[in-house]
Motif scaffolding. Structure first.
Motif, PDB file in Angstrom:
ATOM      1  N   ARG A  32       0.937  -1.259  -0.001  1.00 39.61           N
ATOM      2  CA  ARG A  32      -0.309   0.025   0.006  1.00 39.61           C
ATOM      3  C   ARG A  32       0.980   0.968  -0.073  1.00 39.61           C
ATOM      4  N   HIS A  33       0.662   2.855  -0.980  1.00 42.34           N
ATOM      5  CA  HIS A  33       1.659   3.100  -0.806  1.00 42.34           C
ATOM      6  C   HIS A  33       0.550   4.751  -0.350  1.00 42.34           C
ATOM      7  N   LEU A  34       1.465   5.549   0.242  1.00 41.30           N
ATOM      8  CA  LEU A  34       0.059   6.856   0.681  1.00 41.30           C
ATOM      9  C   LEU A  34      -1.030   7.710  -0.934  1.00 41.30           C
ATOM     10  N   ASN A  35      -1.436   7.610  -0.351  1.00 40.50           N
ATOM     11  CA  ASN A  35      -3.196   8.216  -1.439  1.00 40.50           C
ATOM     12  C   ASN A  35      -2.164   9.443  -2.265  1.00 40.50           C
ATOM     13  N   PHE A  36      -2.508   8.537  -3.509  1.00 36.41           N
ATOM     14  CA  PHE A  36      -2.169  10.143  -4.416  1.00 36.41           C
ATOM     15  C   PHE A  36      -3.450  11.341  -4.454  1.00 36.41           C
ATOM     16  N   PHE A  37      -3.579  11.846  -3.686  1.00 37.22           N
ATOM     17  CA  PHE A  37      -4.678  13.083  -3.627  1.00 37.22           C
ATOM     18  C   PHE A  37      -5.697  12.669  -2.769  1.00 37.22           C
ATOM     19  N   GLN A  38      -7.055  11.559  -3.328  1.00 39.32           N
ATOM     20  CA  GLN A  38      -7.432  10.939  -2.360  1.00 39.32           C
ATOM     21  C   GLN A  38      -7.999   9.258  -3.084  1.00 39.32           C
ATOM     22  N   PHE A  39      -6.654   8.697  -3.572  1.00 42.46           N
ATOM     23  CA  PHE A  39      -6.967   7.256  -4.291  1.00 42.46           C
ATOM     24  C   PHE A  39      -5.985   6.904  -4.067  1.00 42.46           C
ATOM     25  N   GLU A  40      -6.871   5.849  -2.945  1.00 43.53           N
ATOM     26  CA  GLU A  40      -5.595   4.480  -2.900  1.00 43.53           C
ATOM     27  C   GLU A  40      -4.866   3.704  -3.863  1.00 43.53           C
ATOM     28  N   THR A  41      -3.791   3.523  -3.497  1.00 44.86           N
ATOM     29  CA  THR A  41      -2.810   2.848  -4.237  1.00 44.86           C
ATOM     30  C   THR A  41      -1.990   1.678  -4.302  1.00 44.86           C
ATOM     31  N   TYR A  42      -1.951   0.556  -4.620  1.00 42.49           N
ATOM     32  CA  TYR A  42      -2.013  -0.453  -4.533  1.00 42.49           C
ATOM     33  C   TYR A  42      -0.709  -1.051  -4.725  1.00 42.49           C
ATOM     34  N   ILE A  43       0.312  -2.115  -5.082  1.00 44.60           N
ATOM     35  CA  ILE A  43       0.886  -2.455  -5.822  1.00 44.60           C
ATOM     36  C   ILE A  43       1.035  -4.027  -5.607  1.00 44.60           C
ATOM     37  N   THR A  61      13.293 -14.488  -1.528  1.00 49.87           N
ATOM     38  CA  THR A  61      12.876 -13.779  -1.620  1.00 49.87           C
ATOM     39  C   THR A  61      14.149 -12.189  -1.885  1.00 49.87           C
ATOM     40  N   ILE A  62      13.843 -11.800  -3.441  1.00 52.51           N
ATOM     41  CA  ILE A  62      14.721 -10.750  -3.322  1.00 52.51           C
ATOM     42  C   ILE A  62      13.855  -8.932  -2.781  1.00 52.51           C
ATOM     43  N   ARG A  63      15.198  -8.489  -2.212  1.00 49.88           N
ATOM     44  CA  ARG A  63      14.009  -7.229  -1.309  1.00 49.88           C
ATOM     45  C   ARG A  63      13.537  -6.275  -2.922  1.00 49.88           C
ATOM     46  N   PRO A  64      11.797  -5.522  -2.823  1.00 48.93           N
ATOM     47  CA  PRO A  64      12.201  -4.646  -3.756  1.00 48.93           C
ATOM     48  C   PRO A  64      12.260  -3.606  -2.996  1.00 48.93           C
ATOM     49  N   ASN A  65      12.602  -2.554  -3.859  1.00 51.70           N
ATOM     50  CA  ASN A  65      13.564  -1.039  -4.591  1.00 51.70           C
ATOM     51  C   ASN A  65      12.306  -0.615  -3.915  1.00 51.70           C
ATOM     52  N   TRP A  66      11.000  -0.363  -3.509  1.00 50.65           N
ATOM     53  CA  TRP A  66       9.561   0.335  -3.562  1.00 50.65           C
ATOM     54  C   TRP A  66       9.318  -0.226  -2.099  1.00 50.65           C
ATOM     55  N   ALA A  67       9.599  -0.815  -1.387  1.00 50.45           N
ATOM     56  CA  ALA A  67       9.387  -1.669  -0.403  1.00 50.45           C
ATOM     57  C   ALA A  67      10.553  -1.161   1.279  1.00 50.45           C
ATOM     58  N   ARG A  68      11.238  -0.827   0.352  1.00 54.12           N
ATOM     59  CA  ARG A  68      12.526   0.089   1.745  1.00 54.12           C
ATOM     60  C   ARG A  68      11.881   1.024   2.353  1.00 54.12           C
ATOM     61  N   GLU A  69      12.842   0.885   4.121  1.00 52.27           N
ATOM     62  CA  GLU A  69      12.661   1.938   4.800  1.00 52.27           C
ATOM     63  C   GLU A  69      12.000   3.296   4.720  1.00 52.27           C
ATOM     64  N   ARG A  70      10.858   4.181   4.152  1.00 56.50           N
ATOM     65  CA  ARG A  70      11.036   5.843   4.396  1.00 56.50           C
ATOM     66  C   ARG A  70       9.800   5.452   2.808  1.00 56.50           C
ATOM     67  N   SER A  71       9.836   4.473   2.796  1.00 59.28           N
ATOM     68  CA  SER A  71       9.512   4.888   0.669  1.00 59.28           C
ATOM     69  C   SER A  71       8.323   5.579   0.151  1.00 59.28           C
ATOM     70  N   GLY A  72       7.095   5.253   1.834  1.00 61.86           N
ATOM     71  CA  GLY A  72       5.822   5.617   1.781  1.00 61.86           C
ATOM     72  C   GLY A  72       5.400   4.132   1.322  1.00 61.86           C
ATOM     73  N   PHE A  73       6.471   2.968   1.149  1.00 63.23           N
ATOM     74  CA  PHE A  73       4.716   1.667   0.709  1.00 63.23           C
ATOM     75  C   PHE A  73       5.260   0.948   2.226  1.00 63.23           C
ATOM     76  N   SER A  74       3.997  -0.131   2.715  1.00 64.83           N
ATOM     77  CA  SER A  74       4.094  -1.238   3.198  1.00 64.83           C
ATOM     78  C   SER A  74       3.321  -1.607   2.530  1.00 64.83           C
ATOM     79  N   VAL A  75       3.616  -2.798   3.600  1.00 69.09           N
ATOM     80  CA  VAL A  75       3.125  -4.405   3.280  1.00 69.09           C
ATOM     81  C   VAL A  75       1.884  -4.246   3.411  1.00 69.09           C
ATOM     82  N   TYR A  76       0.528  -4.666   3.588  1.00 68.64           N
ATOM     83  CA  TYR A  76      -0.897  -4.275   3.407  1.00 68.64           C
ATOM     84  C   TYR A  76      -1.122  -5.978   3.602  1.00 68.64           C
TER      85      TYR A  76
END
Length: 76
Positions: A32-43, A61-76
């Motif tokens: 889950r990423h931080l919202n873009f305006f009012q839209f929820e964003t998921y990968i 399992t590899i470590r994805p670049n987008w899931a690093r600390e302070r990236s704005g993504f969290s495991v949902y």
């Protein structure tokens, strides 16, 4: 959007950092990423797993670049 890997690709081993071939793919995960305006964003994705000959361990399992600390993504 579909993200895939190319046959014969190598990734960095999460343990030792050496390049290792793809062993397979893990279970599907959702980030889950931080919202873009009012839209929820998921990968959604299945991350590649590597088998490193240097580590002689189990597939990892590899470590994805987008899931690093302070990236704005969290495991949902």
């Amino acid at each position: 959007m579909f993200i895939s890997t190319v046959k014969g690709s190598t990734f960095e081993c999460p343990t030792c950092g050496n390049q290792a071939p793809i062993y397979g793919h893990g279970r599907e995960r959702i980030w889950r990423h931080l919202n873009f305006f009012q839209f929820e964003t998921y990968i959604h994705g299945r991350l590649p797993r590597t088998y490193c000959s240097q580590c002689n361990g189990s597939p990892k399992t590899i470590r994805p670049n987008w899931a690093r600390e302070r990236s704005g993504f969290s495991v949902y």
